[in-house]
Design an enzyme around this catalytic site. Structure first.
Site, short mmCIF file in Angstrom:
data_model
loop_
_atom_site.label_atom_id
_atom_site.label_comp_id
_atom_site.label_asym_id
_atom_site.label_seq_id
_atom_site.Cartn_x
_atom_site.Cartn_y
_atom_site.Cartn_z
N ASP A 39 0.85 -1.19 0.00
CA ASP A 39 0.00 0.00 0.00
C ASP A 39 0.89 1.25 0.00
O ASP A 39 1.91 1.31 0.69
CB ASP A 39 -0.91 0.01 1.24
CG ASP A 39 -2.06 1.00 1.11
OD1 ASP A 39 -3.21 0.55 0.96
OD2 ASP A 39 -1.79 2.22 1.15
N ILE A 40 0.48 2.26 -0.76
CA ILE A 40 1.29 3.47 -0.90
C ILE A 40 1.26 4.32 0.38
O ILE A 40 2.15 5.16 0.59
CB ILE A 40 0.76 4.29 -2.12
CG1 ILE A 40 1.83 5.18 -2.69
CG2 ILE A 40 -0.50 5.05 -1.77
CD1 ILE A 40 1.48 5.76 -4.05
N ASN A 97 -12.93 -3.39 2.36
CA ASN A 97 -13.98 -2.37 2.36
C ASN A 97 -14.88 -2.59 1.15
O ASN A 97 -14.40 -2.83 0.04
CB ASN A 97 -13.36 -0.97 2.32
CG ASN A 97 -12.65 -0.63 3.62
OD1 ASN A 97 -13.16 -0.92 4.69
ND2 ASN A 97 -11.49 -0.01 3.52
N GLU A 105 -12.41 3.29 -1.31
CA GLU A 105 -12.02 4.42 -2.17
C GLU A 105 -11.67 4.00 -3.58
O GLU A 105 -11.88 4.77 -4.53
CB GLU A 105 -10.82 5.15 -1.54
CG GLU A 105 -11.22 5.94 -0.30
CD GLU A 105 -10.07 6.73 0.29
OE1 GLU A 105 -8.90 6.39 -0.01
OE2 GLU A 105 -10.35 7.67 1.04
N VAL A 106 -11.10 2.81 -3.74
CA VAL A 106 -10.69 2.37 -5.07
C VAL A 106 -11.67 1.28 -5.54
O VAL A 106 -11.83 0.26 -4.87
CB VAL A 106 -9.25 1.81 -5.06
CG1 VAL A 106 -8.85 1.32 -6.45
CG2 VAL A 106 -8.27 2.87 -4.57
N HIS A 110 -10.06 -5.15 -3.39
CA HIS A 110 -8.74 -5.33 -2.79
C HIS A 110 -8.90 -5.78 -1.36
O HIS A 110 -9.78 -5.30 -0.64
CB HIS A 110 -7.89 -4.05 -2.85
CG HIS A 110 -8.61 -2.80 -2.45
ND1 HIS A 110 -9.55 -2.19 -3.25
CD2 HIS A 110 -8.53 -2.06 -1.32
CE1 HIS A 110 -10.01 -1.11 -2.63
NE2 HIS A 110 -9.43 -1.01 -1.45
N HIS A 112 -7.01 -5.74 2.11
CA HIS A 112 -5.90 -5.18 2.88
C HIS A 112 -5.35 -6.28 3.78
O HIS A 112 -6.12 -6.95 4.48
CB HIS A 112 -6.38 -4.03 3.79
CG HIS A 112 -6.89 -2.83 3.07
ND1 HIS A 112 -6.12 -1.70 2.87
CD2 HIS A 112 -8.10 -2.55 2.53
CE1 HIS A 112 -6.85 -0.78 2.24
NE2 HIS A 112 -8.05 -1.27 2.03
P1 AMP Z 1 -9.87 1.49 0.33
O1 AMP Z 1 -10.19 2.69 1.16
O2 AMP Z 1 -10.21 0.19 1.00
O3 AMP Z 1 -10.44 1.58 -1.06
O4 AMP Z 1 -8.29 1.44 0.20
C1 AMP Z 1 -7.58 1.93 -0.89
C2 AMP Z 1 -6.12 1.82 -0.56
O5 AMP Z 1 -5.38 1.95 -1.75
C3 AMP Z 1 -5.59 2.85 0.43
O6 AMP Z 1 -5.02 2.19 1.56
C4 AMP Z 1 -4.54 3.61 -0.38
O7 AMP Z 1 -3.43 4.01 0.38
C5 AMP Z 1 -4.16 2.58 -1.43
N1 AMP Z 1 -3.63 3.11 -2.69
C6 AMP Z 1 -4.14 4.10 -3.46
N2 AMP Z 1 -3.38 4.28 -4.55
C7 AMP Z 1 -2.37 3.39 -4.47
C8 AMP Z 1 -1.24 3.08 -5.30
N3 AMP Z 1 -1.02 3.74 -6.45
N4 AMP Z 1 -0.42 2.10 -4.90
C9 AMP Z 1 -0.63 1.43 -3.75
N5 AMP Z 1 -1.66 1.67 -2.93
C10 AMP Z 1 -2.53 2.64 -3.28
#
Ligand code: AMP
Length: 125
Positions: A39-40, A97, A105-106, A110, A112
């Site tokens: 994770d970034i 999530n 958010e994405v 995914h 975690h």
């Molecule tokens: P969520 O809130 O469950 O959708 O988590 C999205 C996660 O993606 C967050 O923990 C971000 O830090 C992570 N994230 C977003 N962009 C990137 C990226 N380019 N590389 C790695 N992790 C990312």
């Protein structure tokens, strides 16, 4: 902004771009079904994201539409990542999530994987 889990897959999401190699990632593991990368913005000493290779918005989408082979492959990949990172004995937390209330958010499924220290209660009060 939080993801609406009922929306169709958006192939411009950041994890779709990572899967296509359009933006870099710190890969931990890859096979036919899954990609795992750091994770970034890590929330624990180890914070890895495991994503399916298929185009699924979230757990709801994946559990309803993915094939048995994809589901088995993905779940086994999550376990393998944890095992390969030496996390079975100390323990780890998985979190997915899904949709608005979870603050996803994405919009690409995914998992975690958090580890590396005692993680405390599951949710903050
Ligand atoms: P969520 O809130 O469950 O959708 O988590 C999205 C996660 O993606 C967050 O923990 C971000 O830090 C992570 N994230 C977003 N962009 C990137 C990226 N380019 N590389 C790695 N992790 C990312």
């Amino acid at each position: 902004m939080a993801v609406d889990a009922t929306l169709p897959y958006d192939d411009q999401n950041i994890f779709a771009k990572i899967l296509r190699g359009e933006i870099p990632n710190r890969t931990v593991y890859e096979d036919d079904f899954a990609l795992a990368f750091h994770d970034i913005n890590p929330q624990a000493p180890t914070h890895v994201l495991v994503i399916p290779k298929g185009a699924y918005v979230c757990w709801e989408d994946f559990s309803a539409k993915a094939s048995d082979v994809e589901i088995a492959g993905f779940v086994r990949a999550v376990g393998k990542v944890a095992r390969d990172l030496g996390l079975v004995a100390p323990g780890y937390r998985l979190l997915a999530n899904t949709g608005t209330h979870s603050h996803q958010e994405v919009p690409h499924l995914h998992i975690h994987l958090f580890a590396g220290q005692p993680l405390g209660p599951m949710l903050r009060p």
